[in-house]
Write a protein that holds these residues in place. Sequence first.
Motif, PDB file in Angstrom:
ATOM      1  N   ILE A  76       0.908  -0.802   0.254  1.00  0.00           N
ATOM      2  CA  ILE A  76       0.291  -0.369   0.199  1.00  0.00           C
ATOM      3  C   ILE A  76       0.745   0.524   0.279  1.00  0.00           C
ATOM      4  O   ILE A  76       1.903   1.123  -0.032  1.00  0.00           O
ATOM      5  CB  ILE A  76      -1.456   0.062   0.983  1.00  0.00           C
ATOM      6  N   ILE A  78       0.804   5.385   1.437  1.00  0.00           N
ATOM      7  CA  ILE A  78       0.397   5.995   2.808  1.00  0.00           C
ATOM      8  C   ILE A  78       0.750   7.480   1.575  1.00  0.00           C
ATOM      9  O   ILE A  78       1.837   8.528   1.689  1.00  0.00           O
ATOM     10  CB  ILE A  78       1.052   5.869   3.593  1.00  0.00           C
ATOM     11  N   THR A 145      -8.904   9.826   9.064  1.00  0.00           N
ATOM     12  CA  THR A 145      -8.916   8.947   7.311  1.00  0.00           C
ATOM     13  C   THR A 145     -10.521  10.272   6.799  1.00  0.00           C
ATOM     14  O   THR A 145     -11.332  10.039   7.418  1.00  0.00           O
ATOM     15  CB  THR A 145      -9.313   7.596   7.567  1.00  0.00           C
ATOM     16  N   GLU A 149     -13.235   7.863   2.305  1.00  0.00           N
ATOM     17  CA  GLU A 149     -12.103   6.364   2.205  1.00  0.00           C
ATOM     18  C   GLU A 149     -12.507   5.573   3.879  1.00  0.00           C
ATOM     19  O   GLU A 149     -12.966   4.274   3.545  1.00  0.00           O
ATOM     20  CB  GLU A 149     -10.790   6.911   2.135  1.00  0.00           C
ATOM     21  N   PRO A 154     -10.434   0.337   0.674  1.00  0.00           N
ATOM     22  CA  PRO A 154      -9.569   1.181  -0.285  1.00  0.00           C
ATOM     23  C   PRO A 154      -8.775   0.131  -1.150  1.00  0.00           C
ATOM     24  O   PRO A 154      -9.254  -1.049  -0.766  1.00  0.00           O
ATOM     25  CB  PRO A 154      -8.948   1.417   1.292  1.00  0.00           C
ATOM     26  N   TRP A 158      -3.434   5.089  -0.030  1.00  0.00           N
ATOM     27  CA  TRP A 158      -4.173   5.131   2.018  1.00  0.00           C
ATOM     28  C   TRP A 158      -3.438   6.944   2.619  1.00  0.00           C
ATOM     29  O   TRP A 158      -2.742   7.011   1.569  1.00  0.00           O
ATOM     30  CB  TRP A 158      -3.985   4.211   3.046  1.00  0.00           C
ATOM     31  N   GLN A 159      -4.738   7.629   3.114  1.00  0.00           N
ATOM     32  CA  GLN A 159      -4.884   8.631   3.279  1.00  0.00           C
ATOM     33  C   GLN A 159      -3.981   8.624   4.869  1.00  0.00           C
ATOM     34  O   GLN A 159      -2.679   9.254   5.177  1.00  0.00           O
ATOM     35  CB  GLN A 159      -5.615   9.195   3.757  1.00  0.00           C
ATOM     36  N   ARG A 165      -7.834  -2.315   9.203  1.00  0.00           N
ATOM     37  CA  ARG A 165      -7.910  -1.717   8.239  1.00  0.00           C
ATOM     38  C   ARG A 165      -7.468  -2.463   7.233  1.00  0.00           C
ATOM     39  O   ARG A 165      -7.350  -3.666   6.366  1.00  0.00           O
ATOM     40  CB  ARG A 165      -8.308  -0.543   8.256  1.00  0.00           C
ATOM     41  N   TYR A 166      -5.686  -2.314   7.617  1.00  0.00           N
ATOM     42  CA  TYR A 166      -5.175  -3.692   6.288  1.00  0.00           C
ATOM     43  C   TYR A 166      -5.567  -5.342   6.490  1.00  0.00           C
ATOM     44  O   TYR A 166      -5.182  -5.823   5.758  1.00  0.00           O
ATOM     45  CB  TYR A 166      -3.983  -3.082   6.907  1.00  0.00           C
ATOM     46  N   TRP A 169      -7.916  -5.740   4.941  1.00  0.00           N
ATOM     47  CA  TRP A 169      -8.160  -5.755   3.349  1.00  0.00           C
ATOM     48  C   TRP A 169      -7.089  -6.592   3.162  1.00  0.00           C
ATOM     49  O   TRP A 169      -7.285  -6.893   1.010  1.00  0.00           O
ATOM     50  CB  TRP A 169      -7.561  -4.158   2.806  1.00  0.00           C
TER      51      TRP A 169
END
Length: 243
Positions: A76, A78, A145, A149, A154, A158-159, A165-166, A169
Motif C-alpha cells: 500500500i 500512504i 481518514t 475512504e 480502500p 491510503w491517507q 483495516r489493513y 483489506w
Amino acid sequence: MAARRLHFVPLLAGIAVAVLTLQLGNWQIRRADEKAVLQAEYASPERSAPHPLGTQPPAEWQVVDLRGQWLADRTILIDNRVHAGRAGFHVFTPLRLAGRGGWVLVNRGWVAAPADRAQRPAVTTPGGEVEISGRVRHPESKPFTLEGEAATEPGIVWQALDLARYRVWSSIPVADFYVQQNDPAPDSLVRDWPAPDAGIDRHRGYAFQWYAMAALAAALTLCYVWQSADIRLWRLHGRRDSR
C-alpha cells in the motif's frame, strides 16, 4: 472624581485568561518533556543496538533485524508524504518472517509521486529471501481518514496507516507494530527518516509566550482591582473628612 465600582465580569474574565494561558504554558512544557523523553529513547544504546525479533512485543524505536520474503501484491502507498519539498508516498509492504513465521508490515521508504496523480509510482520489490534492519514504530490507534475512504474498501493508496483495516483489506494477520526500514536496498526508495527531536525548542518558546500572557493578564487584573479598591477607599475617606 467619578465613582468607579468593581465589576465582576471583567474581574472574572481577567482571572480566566490568566488561568487559561497558564495551563496552556504548562501543556507546552509537558509536550517538550515528552519530546525530550522520546529523543532520549531514540538515541539510547539499548534501542539503537539491533536485535532479532523475539516473541515479546518490541519497544518503540527498537532496532530489529528481520529475515523473510516480501508479498509485493499487498503493498500500500500512504499518500501526502513530503521529502525535500516534493510530494510522494510511503511504501508499506508485508514481510513474511522466516523461521518463526508471522507477518510484519514494513515502511520501506519514500517514493516521489508521478506528475500525473492518476498514475502510480513504479516500486521495485526484491524477490526471494531478504534481510532488513529497521526501527519499530507504533501507528496511531485511530488515524484520521477521509469520510469517503473510511466508508468504502480502500485501494492501494491510503491517507493514513490503520493496521486493523489493513488486516481486513489484505487478509494478512500483521503484527501490532510496523518496522521503519533503515538499511539500503536495491529498490530506489528514500529512507531519510527524521529523528524524533524536532519541536522541543518550539514547544518551550510557545510556553514562554503563554506564560508572558498569563503574567500580563494577572498584572492587569490586579491593577484593575487595586484601582477600584483605591477609589473606594478615597471616597470613604472623603466622606469621613466632610463630616
